[in-house]
Design an enzyme around this catalytic site. Structure first.
Site, PDB file in Angstrom:
ATOM      1  CD  GLU A   1       1.126   5.117  17.346  1.00 26.65           C
ATOM      2  OE1 GLU A   1      -0.027   4.788  16.579  1.00 26.65           O
ATOM      3  OE2 GLU A   1       1.157   5.864  18.194  1.00 26.65           O
TER       4      GLU A   1
ATOM      5  CD  GLU B   1       1.136   7.671  12.955  1.00 31.21           C
ATOM      6  OE1 GLU B   1       2.206   7.859  12.212  1.00 31.21           O
ATOM      7  OE2 GLU B   1       0.660   6.620  13.250  1.00 31.21           O
TER       8      GLU B   1
END
Ligand SMILES: NC(=O)c1ccc[n+]([C@@H]2O[C@H](COP(=O)([O-])OP(=O)(O)OC[C@H]3O[C@@H](n4cnc5c(N)ncnc54)[C@H](O)[C@@H]3O)[C@@H](O)[C@H]2O)c1
Length: 709
Positions: A106, A126
Site C-alpha cells: 500500500e 488482508e
C-alpha cells in the site's frame, strides 16, 4: 538526517529514503515516525528533484505491524503518512525486493513509480485475516489497474510475481542487477524525460472495469471463496466506492469499513491463530541457561511414506540426512518416492533442476546404523510396532553420538516405553509429522516424563529451518490432534450408520468450514489405516458395538479409500472428485441393520453440532490434563494440521465464541438424548462454566500458581 530505522541519503539531485527495520521491515510505529520526520525535510529541500524509497535487508516493507492490531486504530495515521508521500511535488520511485505484502504494497501504491527486482512477490492478504486492505489499498489499486483486476487480486489474497505485477499494471519496471543503482538510473531517466509526479490518488478508476455486473460477479466470487465470512464482500464495497468517489472520501470509507471488520468473529479468530502460530514455538517454564543445539546432520529410520517426506524436509532445510531402512529394496523404493516428490516440484515450477540435484545430493541412503554416528537428530519412522521401535532405539542408543536427539514419529505408542529401551531417555522425544510430511506445516513435539529441556529446545528450534509449526504436547493416546479427532469422527461415522449419506455428513462439515469432510479425509488417508489403529487399540475404546463401525464395514467389504478407488465414495482414476456410491451406502445400511441402529433423518445443524461439540470438549480434557501447554496451542494443532477453519480461530477460541455455557449445555442436551457414554462435559469445561471465567483467566490463574511453587 536519520532515525534508527529510516535515513535519507543524497546522490546529487536524488534523495534516497532508506528503511532498515530487521528482520522483515515491518512498518512499525518507529518506521512510521522515521518516515514522518524525513518527508517534510525532503519537501522543503528545493535542491532535490526526485525521491527513491527502498529498504535494506531481506525485503522491502513486508507489511503493517499486526502486533498493533488489537490496539487503537492506526488507519488515520497511515493515511496521513502515505498521503504526504504521494503529495511530494517531485517523482517518487519505490524500489522493491523480497515479499511485499499488505501495508508494504500500500505504501508502494502511494509512490509515483514502482520498480522491483524480478524475484519480488506482492500480495494483499488482508481478507484472509478477516479485514480489507486499510491503508489505501482498496482505493489506489483500482485506480492503477482497474476495479476488476484489483478485486481479483484482493480476493485471491495470493502472491503474484514481479512479472505478473507488470502485467497487472501496478509495477512499472523490473530492475536486473543492483536495485539501488537500477532505481537511481530509473529516476534519472524520468528526470531526463521531464516526467513529474504521477499520483495514483489523482487517477480515476477506468469505468469500463467497474460495471454493476462486474461487482455482482465479484460478490459471488467473494461468497464462494470465503463462505461464512464478510471481509471479501466488504472489499467489493470498498473498491466500488473507489470507482464512484474521490480519493479522500474513498479513504475515509475504507477506514470506517476496515475498523468494522476488525470487530468481527472471523477477524478475531484469524488474528488469534496468526499470533498463536507465532507463539507456539516459545515454551514457558524451560530454564533459560539451557540452549538448543545446532543441527548439522540428521538421520531418518524407515524410508516409507513418512520417513521419505521427513528426509525431504531436512534436505529442503539444507541439512544433510542419512536415510536407513531394513532392506535395499525398501531403500530403493523410498529413494524413488523422494525423486518423484522433487520431480513434481520441478514440473510445477516450484524448483529448478539444479535445486533438485542439490537437495537429492543431501540425502544419503544406507543399511548400516554406523552411518548415523554424526547425526545430531535422528527421527524414527518405521512400522507402528512397539517391539520394533524399541529394537530400533536400542540400536540408536549404541551408535548415536552423546547428546543426539532421538525422535520417534509414532502416532499411537507410548513414547515413555520407547525411551525405556535406551540408556538416555532424556534425549528421547516425539516428532509427530503429518502426511505428507514435506507439505503439512504441523509438527507435534511430544515430551515424555524424562525428556530434557535441551532436547525440547533443540527440536523447537529445528522446526524453523524445517518450516514447521511446532506445538509441544505431553504423552497421551493420540497426543493433541488425533485424540481430539476421536469423538469428532466417531459421531460422523455413527451418523452415517443412522442413515445419513457420507456426502450429507461431509457437506455439513464443509459448509461449517472444515477444509474437507472427515469421511472424505478417511478415504484419502486409507480407511484401513484407521481400522488397523482401532484393532490394535481395541481395549482403549468405550464398549459401544457401533464404535467406528462404518470404517470397519467398508474395509470388510474391501473398500480402502482412494487407493483402491472406493471407500465412503467412489473414485475415478485421474479425477480428484468423489462420487456418491450406492454400493457403499448399501454396505453401511446393512451394517446398521446388523447392529440394530435405528434409522432417522438429520438436520445440518445436528450433524455439525454432534461432530464439532465432542471435538471442542476433548480440547478441554487436553488442556485440563496439561497435555497441551496452552489453549492457543490446541488451536494451532487443529488449524494447521486438521483443516479447522482459521476464521473460527481453532477449537478453543471457537468454544468461547459460541460461549462455554452454550457448549456445555449443548453437550448435556445430547447426553440426555444419546446417553452418557460419549456425552459428558469435560471437568475443566464444567469448572469454567460454574465459576463463570474464561479460558484465558483460568490460564492466568494456573501460571500464577506455577509461579508460587
Ligand atoms: N502415514 C501417516 O499418515 C502417518 C502420520 C503420522 C505418523 N505416522 C507414523 O509414522 C511411522 C511410519 O509410518 P508410514 O506410514 O511411513 O509407514 P510405511 O509402512 O510407509 O513405512 C515404514 C517403513 O519402515 C521400514 N522398516 C520396517 N522395519 C524396519 C527396520 N527394522 N529398520 C528400518 N526400517 C524399517 C519399512 O521398510 C518401511 O519403509 C509409523 O509409526 C506411523 O504411525 C504415520
Amino acid at each position: 538526517m536519520s532515525s534508527k530505522t529510516v535515513r535519507v541519503e543524497r546522490d546529487g539531485e536524488l534523495a534516497l529514503i532508506v528503511a532498515h527495520n530487521p528482520p522483515v521491515n515491518t512498518i512499525t510505529a518507529e518506521v512510521r515516525a522515521g518516515l514522518g520526520e524525513v518527508l517534510p525535510v525532503i519537501r522543503a529541500d528545493r535542491s532535490l528533484r526526485a525521491v527513491i524509497l527502498l529498504c535494506e535487508g531481506s525485503t522491502f516493507f513486508s507489511g503493517a505491524d499486526i502486533g498493533e492490531f488489537s490496539g487503537p486504530p492506526r488507519e488515520t495515521e497511515y493515511r496521513a503518512l502515505f498521503n504526504s508521500l504521494e503529495a511530494l511535488d517531485m517523482p517518487v520511485v519505490v524500489a522493491m525486493h523480497g515479499t511485499v505484502m499488505g501495508g508494504g504494497l500500500e505504501i508502494a501504491l502511494a509512490g509515483h513509480y514502482r520498480v522491483a527486482v524480478p524475484t519480488t512477490r506482492f500480495a494483499l492478504p488482508e481478507v484472509t485475516l478477516g479485514i480489507i486492505p486499510g491503508a489505501g489499498g482498496t482505493q489506489r489499486l483500482p485506480r492503477l489497474i482497474g476495479a476488476d483486476k484489483a478485486l481479483d487480486f484482493i480476493l485471491s489474497a495470493k502472491p503474484v510475481s514481479a512479472q505478473q505485477a507488470i502485467e497487472l499494471g501496478f509495477l512499472d519496471a523490473l530492475i536486473d542487477g543492483d536495485l539501488r543503482e537500477g532505481a537511481m538510473r530509473y529516476a534519472r531517466q524520468l528526470l531526463a524525460d521531464h516526467k513529474g509526479p504521477r499520483r495514483t490518488g489523482e487517477m480515476v478508476v477506468d469505468a469500463s472495469t467497474a460495471g454493476a455486473a462486474m461487482f455482482e460477479r465479484q460478490r459471488a466470487q467473494a461468497r464462494k471463496l470465503y463462505p461464512n465470512r464478510t471481509a471479501g464482500l466488504v472489499a467489493v464495497d470498498a473498491v466500488r466506492k473507489a470507482a464512484s468517489s474521490g480519493l479522500a472520501e474513498g479513504l475515509e470509507y475504507e477506514t470506517a469499513r476496515v475498523n468494522e471488520c476488525k470487530l468481527t468473529a472471523e477477524s478475531r479468530g484469524a488474528v488469534h491463530v496468526f499470533f498463536a502460530e507465532r507463539d507456539s514455538r516459545r515454551v514457558p517454564g524451560l530454564p533459560d541457561d539451557v540452549q538448543a543445539s545446532e543441527v548439522r546432520a540428521a538421520g531418518v529410520i524407515g524410508a516409507g511414506t513418512m520417513g521419505g517426506g521427513i528426509a525431504v524436509c531436512f534436505a529442503n532445510a539444507g541439512i544433510p540426512v542419512t536415510l536407513i531402512d531394513a532392506s535395499a529394496e525398501s531403500l530403493e523404493r523410498g529413494r524413488a518416492g523422494i525423486e518423484r516428490t522433487y520431480q513434481s516440484m520441478v514440473d510445477r515450477g516450484r524448483l529448478t533442476d539444479a535445486d533438485r540435484e542439490q537437495r537429492l545430493g543431501l540425502i544419503r541412503t544406507s543399511l548400516d546404523y554406523q552411518a548415523l554416528r554424526d547425526a545430531d537428530v535422528i527421527v524414527e519412522a518405521v512400522f507402528e510396532d512397539q517391539a520394533l521401535k524399541q529394537e530400533i532405539f536400542r540400536k540408536l542408543d549404541a551408535v548415536a553420538k552423546p547428546g543426539a536427539v532421538l525422535a520417534t514419529n509414532t502416532s499411537t505408542l507410548d513414547i515413555n516405553h520407547i525411551a525405556d529401551a535406551t540408556s538416555r531417555p532424556a534425549d528421547v522425544i516425539g516428532m509427530h509429522f503429518f502426511s505428507p510430511a514435506n507439505v503439512m506445516p504441523l509438527l507435534e513435539v511430544v515430551r515424555t516424563e524424562r525428556t530434557s529441556a535441551a532436547a525440547i529446545k533443540t527440536v523447537m528450534a529445528l522446526s524453523k529451518p524445517l518450516r514447521k509449526t511446532p506445538v509441544l504436547a505431553r504423552v497421551c493416546y493420540g497426543f493433541i490432534g488425533n485424540r481430539m479427532m476421536e469423538g469428532y469422527a466417531r459421531e460422523a461415522q455413527r451418523i452415517v450408520l443412522e442413515g445419513a449419506t457420507p456426502r450429507q455428513v461431509d457437506s455439513a462439515l464443509e459448509e461449517w468450514g472444515m477444509a474437507m469432510g472427515i469421511l472424505a479425509v478417511f478415504d484419502m488417508a486409507g480407511v484401513d489405516v484407521g481400522v488397523n489403529v482401532h484393532k490394535a487399540n481395541a481395549s482403549r475404546y468405550p464398549p459401544d458395538p457401533t464404535y467406528y463401525q462404518a470404517d470397519f464395514a467398508l474395509v470388510d467389504a474391501g473398500r480402502l479409500g482412494q487407493k483402491n478407488g472406493k471407500g465412503y465414495y467412489r473414485y475415478v482414476a485421474g479425477n480428484r472428485s468423489r462420487f456418491d456410491d450406492p454400493e457403499a451406502i448399501e454396505i453401511l445400511r446393512r451394517r446398521a441393520r446388523e447392529l440394530e441402529v435405528p434409522q432417522r433423518t438429520h438436520s445440518t445443524t445436528e450433524i455439525q453440532e454432534r461432530c464439532v461439540f465432542p471435538l471442542l470438549n476433548e480440547g478441554f480434557h487436553v488442556l485440563g490434563e496439561g497435555i497441551a501447554v496452552r489453549a492457543a496451542d490446541i488451536d494451532v494443532v487443529w488449524t494447521s494440521g486438521y483443516g479447522f477453519p482459521r476464521y473460527r480461530g481453532g477449537p478453543m477460541f471457537y468454544a468461547e465464541t459460541i460461549g462455554l455455557k452454550a457448549l456445555h449445555d449443548g453437550i448435556i442436551r445430547y447426553r440426555d438424548r444419546f446417553g452418557p457414554m460419549h456425552w459428558q462435559p469435560a471437568p475443566l469445561l464444567v469448572e469454567l462454566v460454574e465459576r463463570g471465567i474464561s479460558v484465558a483467566e483460568w490460564e492466568r490463574e494456573q501460571a500464577a500458581k506455577r509461579g508460587h511453587q
